[in-house]
Design a protein around this motif. Structure first.
Motif, mmCIF file in Angstrom:
data_model
loop_
_atom_site.group_PDB
_atom_site.id
_atom_site.type_symbol
_atom_site.label_atom_id
_atom_site.label_comp_id
_atom_site.label_asym_id
_atom_site.label_seq_id
_atom_site.Cartn_x
_atom_site.Cartn_y
_atom_site.Cartn_z
ATOM 1 N N LYS A 1 52.869 18.998 77.661
ATOM 2 C CA LYS A 1 53.092 18.363 76.247
ATOM 3 C C LYS A 1 54.074 17.463 76.192
ATOM 4 C CE LYS A 1 53.738 19.749 71.168
ATOM 5 N NZ LYS A 1 53.826 20.710 70.445
ATOM 6 N N GLU A 2 55.221 17.557 76.990
ATOM 7 C CA GLU A 2 56.385 16.906 77.043
ATOM 8 C C GLU A 2 56.039 15.473 77.659
ATOM 9 O OE1 GLU A 2 60.497 18.941 77.172
ATOM 10 O OE2 GLU A 2 59.375 20.636 77.209
ATOM 11 N N GLN B 1 60.411 18.884 84.934
ATOM 12 C CA GLN B 1 60.352 19.251 83.788
ATOM 13 C C GLN B 1 60.460 20.617 83.481
ATOM 14 O OE1 GLN B 1 60.021 16.883 81.033
ATOM 15 N NE2 GLN B 1 61.097 18.564 79.920
ATOM 16 N N LEU B 2 59.833 21.347 84.489
ATOM 17 C CA LEU B 2 59.622 22.797 84.517
ATOM 18 C C LEU B 2 61.053 23.381 84.688
ATOM 19 C CD1 LEU B 2 56.337 23.415 86.047
ATOM 20 C CD2 LEU B 2 56.734 24.323 83.900
ATOM 21 N N SER C 1 61.601 8.948 81.779
ATOM 22 C CA SER C 1 61.656 9.961 82.907
ATOM 23 C C SER C 1 63.032 10.522 83.114
ATOM 24 C CB SER C 1 61.190 9.564 84.360
ATOM 25 O OG SER C 1 61.643 10.503 85.258
ATOM 26 N N PRO C 2 63.290 11.849 82.939
ATOM 27 C CA PRO C 2 64.338 12.697 82.968
ATOM 28 C C PRO C 2 65.065 12.256 84.258
ATOM 29 C CG PRO C 2 62.620 14.267 83.525
ATOM 30 C CD PRO C 2 61.723 12.952 82.950
ATOM 31 N N PRO D 1 46.332 18.835 73.777
ATOM 32 C CA PRO D 1 47.889 18.967 74.108
ATOM 33 C C PRO D 1 48.644 19.379 72.808
ATOM 34 C CG PRO D 1 47.269 16.725 74.067
ATOM 35 C CD PRO D 1 45.936 17.238 74.078
ATOM 36 N N PHE D 2 48.083 19.209 71.845
ATOM 37 C CA PHE D 2 48.746 19.908 70.510
ATOM 38 C C PHE D 2 48.384 21.315 70.228
ATOM 39 C CE2 PHE D 2 48.305 15.166 70.342
ATOM 40 C CZ PHE D 2 49.795 14.862 69.989
#
Length: 304
Positions: free
Chosen positions: A284-285, A219-220, A170-171, A72-73
């Motif tokens: 990643k986020e 997220q997207l 979570s957002p 992921p990094f």
């Protein structure tokens, strides 16, 4: 024209020393510079080939997603490069990274590095925009090091721990409900409530798959103002798959092969790399939030 006039005014015998002097002033490149340039060109050629394969409709999205889920990094481009050169790679590092852990690169493996691209100095173009230079970097997977015979830890996660980590920070809120406004789905993002609604009664793996898909869409959309679930939903599907792969949630129900032709006819230098970057950033986020909640270190996360 000025160069020709000067040559005519000077005797021919004086031109040779000037040429020799010019050659002497030109710095000679070191062997490692020649090698780095060759590796960099080969890396870009590999990326161009993969990008064009997808634009022609016969790429292998699952191969990319499986590799990216373990790294992921690393950027999407580097995940492709790692997967193309060492498909089974689990944890890569350069000379310094391995040395800092008391691990050495095997002598016979030094001839077989995995080449990735690392950012170098930024520069300003003539039009005022900023560009980014990249250079080739040699990295090696565990089997190429003195740690190859060491038992690698097999990590497994408790279902409840995974769900807690997934919804942590979570957002948008996550709410359990008896019935969903959309039939046939286990979870849905409700715009009016600005929350992900989850149907009660599902088992933990199903909840993880459903909620990760909805959170990926959220997220997207937050990362990209023009995101549309109708046209870009495949990105969330890919992110959900990567999260399941990374944390050992069964992915048997995912049909990733249907994504192989998504980019057919699209610009291989613009559309495909941009979509991969979108997917990687969202993955990643979300993964970062999960890892922090579970107290995983970066090294620990790299081992999976």
């Amino acid at each position: 024209m000025e160069r020709e006039v000067v040559c005519e005014q000077q005797p021919q015998k004086e031109a040779a020393p000037q040429k020799q002097e010019s050659q002497k002033e030109r710095p000679k490149r070191q062997w490692w510079q020649v090698r780095e340039e060759k590796q960099r060109k080969e890396a870009y050629a590999t990326l161009d080939r993969v990008f064009h394969e997808f634009s022609e409709g016969h790429g292998n999205m699952q191969a990319y997603l499986d590799t990216q889920s373990r790294f992921p990094f690393h950027s999407a481009r580097n995940a492709i490069l790692i997967g193309e050169q060492f498909p089974s790679a689990q944890r890569v590092g350069g000379y310094k990274e391995w040395a800092s852990q008391g691990i050495e690169i095997l002598e016979e493996e030094k001839r077989l590095p995995i080449i990735i691209l690392e950012p170098g100095k930024a520069y300003r173009r003539e039009d005022g925009s900023v560009g980014q230079n990249f250079y080739a970097k040699e990295v090696f997977d565990i089997p190429q090091t003195t740690a190859r015979d060491e038992a690698q830890p097999q990590v497994s996660y408790d279902d409840r721990l995974l769900l807690k980590a997934l919804i942590s920070n979570s957002p948008v809120p996550i709410r359990a409900v008896e019935e969903l406004p959309v039939q046939g789905r286990g979870a849905v993002f409700d715009q009016e409530q600005n929350a992900v609604l989850v149907k009660k009664g599902m088992d933990a793996p199903d909840i993880f798959r459903c909620v990760s898909l909805e959170l990926a869409n959220v997220q997207l959309s937050r990362n990209n103002a023009g995101y549309s679930r109708e046209t870009d939903g495949y990105k969330a599907y890919a992110v959900s798959y990567m999260l399941c792969q990374r944390y050992g949630v069964d992915t048997g129900g995912y049909n990733i092969s249907r994504l192989d032709s998504v980019f057919q006819g699209k610009d291989p230098r613009e559309d495909f790399p941009a979509a991969l970057t979108d997917m990687h950033n969202a993955f990643k986020e979300i993964n970062g939030r999960m890892a922090r909640n579970m107290g995983l270190t970066r090294v620990g996360k790299q081992k999976r």
